[in-house]
Design a protein around this motif. Structure first.
Motif, short mmCIF file in Angstrom:
data_model
loop_
_atom_site.label_atom_id
_atom_site.label_comp_id
_atom_site.label_asym_id
_atom_site.label_seq_id
_atom_site.Cartn_x
_atom_site.Cartn_y
_atom_site.Cartn_z
N PHE A 142 40.03 52.74 -4.39
CA PHE A 142 38.82 52.15 -4.93
C PHE A 142 37.68 52.23 -3.93
O PHE A 142 36.50 52.23 -4.31
N ASP A 143 38.03 52.34 -2.64
CA ASP A 143 37.02 52.44 -1.58
C ASP A 143 36.99 53.82 -0.94
O ASP A 143 35.91 54.38 -0.71
N GLY A 199 35.07 45.81 -2.10
CA GLY A 199 36.47 46.04 -2.42
C GLY A 199 37.35 45.71 -1.25
O GLY A 199 36.91 45.71 -0.11
N TYR A 252 39.84 43.84 -6.21
CA TYR A 252 38.85 44.92 -6.29
C TYR A 252 37.43 44.38 -6.43
O TYR A 252 36.52 44.82 -5.73
N LYS A 253 37.21 43.42 -7.31
CA LYS A 253 35.86 42.87 -7.46
C LYS A 253 35.67 41.78 -6.42
O LYS A 253 35.82 40.59 -6.66
N GLN A 254 35.28 42.22 -5.22
CA GLN A 254 35.09 41.30 -4.10
C GLN A 254 33.68 40.71 -4.07
O GLN A 254 33.44 39.72 -3.37
#
Length: 390
Positions: free
Chosen positions: A163-164, A182, A298-300
């Motif tokens: 994701f990153d 993320g 993931y949604k940081q």
């Protein structure tokens, strides 16, 4: 027996003894030619063949020294935030790190077999352990940041989340997570596809990391047989790249995604902009025990949306200017800018200034309480980094 016969007999005896000794003499084998280390240029500079094998090895790493001051966040665990007598003990924040990296590569009938490892050793001041006292400097931690095996397009092991890594980090600033984009650490089973014409894709099954349900930062590690799932696509050309990733958080059953545009404006200037959006119907609200409420693996970022933008300008071969601006739905705003200077090849000094406005900031139990990397609503900090890479 005359003298002549005696002499002849003695000579014969001496010849017999000499012949026996010659037959028993030890023959010294000639030394085998030494097997010197051979350069392997298949995978790039710095590789060499491990003697007696077809495996190429590269060893590298860096030594880093960070000096920080101010109120913004933390740099790799070096931030000191000790409070005594109701007052923050502000001082210099320091961290020294040694990082060891290894790469291997070998050609097989199933494709290239590769490995990568990275281990970090840190010494500095941190108050995570009260036994060390106020602002004490000590050996803090050893972390295994990467340890994966890849055969062809299949990768397994310890990595950072796709994701990153697949879409890219948020600029060349040190404090690139003033607005987080993320989580990173995870075990993975991934498959990478590269069409060879600029198009690439990835599918990643991930374990996540962090505390469990009762932990301070919520659920990060999977707690069932269903993994977190990440998928991404990218189109790369000479002018730049367009990429996107989507992640499914199996613990909270939430989805997050990011899209990114990179543009090489010129040889000196490169720019990027990245936007993120995530659902949050099943996340917990922020509490004292769960200060990261509203955020998953993931949604940081805070709220549903966030945006990051910035770039790099190279003044010359040695000096570059890097900047990033970020914001999210909770009105958190971050600004980071630095100048990096290569004193000599492999030795870089970076001076950075950071600003964070915590849009949703308040005491525990109030409607504005939420996790923030700052000690106050508006915070400023600075970092000076010395790094020798090899």
């Amino acid at each position: 027996m005359n003298i002549k016969s005696l002499l002849l007999g003695s000579a014969a005896a001496l010849l017999a003894v000499s012949g026996a000794r010659a037959a028993d003499a030890v023959v010294v084998a000639e030394p085998e030619p030494a097997e010197y280390v051979k350069i392997c240029d298949v995978y790039g500079a710095g590789y060499f063949y491990i003697p007696g094998t077809e495996t190429c090895l590269r060893i590298g790493g860096y030594v880093r020294y960070d000096i920080g001051a101010g109120d913004v966040g933390s740099f790799d665990g070096a931030r000191s935030n000790d409070v005594q007598d109701g007052k923050n003990q502000e001082t210099w924040y320091k961290n020294t790190r040694f990082t060891l990296k290894t790469w291997t590569g070998q050609e097989t009938e199933l494709g290239t077999l590769k490995t990568y490892t990275e281990t970090r050793f840190n010494f500095g001041n941190s108050n995570a352990d009260p036994d060390f006292g106020s602002n004490s400097a000590h050996n803090k931690d050893v972390s295994l940041n990467f340890a994966w095996i890849q055969l062809g397009g299949l990768r397994v092991g310890k990595d950072e989340s796709a994701f990153d890594t697949f879409i890219g980090y948020a600029g060349n600033v040190i404090q690139d997570t003033l607005v987080p984009y993320g989580d990173f650490d995870t075990n993975v089973v991934q498959y990478y596809f590269d069409a060879g014409n600029g198009f690439s894709a990835v599918v990643s099954l991930e374990e996540g990391s962090g505390a469990g349900v009762d932990g301070q930062y919520g659920v990060g590690t999977i707690d069932s047989y269903v993994p977190h799932v990440v998928g991404g696509v990218k189109w790369t050309q000479g002018w730049g790249a367009i990429s996107g990733v989507v992640a499914y958080d199996s613990n909270y059953e939430e989805v997050a995604g990011k899209v990114r545009l990179d543009v090489n404006v010129s040889n000196e200037l490169s720019l990027f902009i990245m936007g993120g959006y995530g659902t949050d119907d099943n996340y917990n609200d922020a509490t004292y025990d769960q200060p990261a409420g509203g955020r998953g693996f993931y949604k940081q970022w805070g709220g549903n949306w966030a945006v990051w933008g910035g770039g790099t300008y190279k003044f010359n071969e040695k000096t570059s200017f890097n900047a990033q601006v970020s914001a999210d739905d909770w009105k958190n705003v971050g600004v980071a800018a630095n100048v990096a200077y290569d004193i000599v090849p492999g030795f870089t000094v970076t001076a950075e200034v950071d600003y964070l406005h915590a849009g949703k900031f308040g005491e525990a139990g109030t409607e504005n309480f939420a996790w923030t990397p700052a000690d106050k609503k508006n915070s400023v900090g600075g970092l000076l980094r010395f790094q020798r890479s090899f």
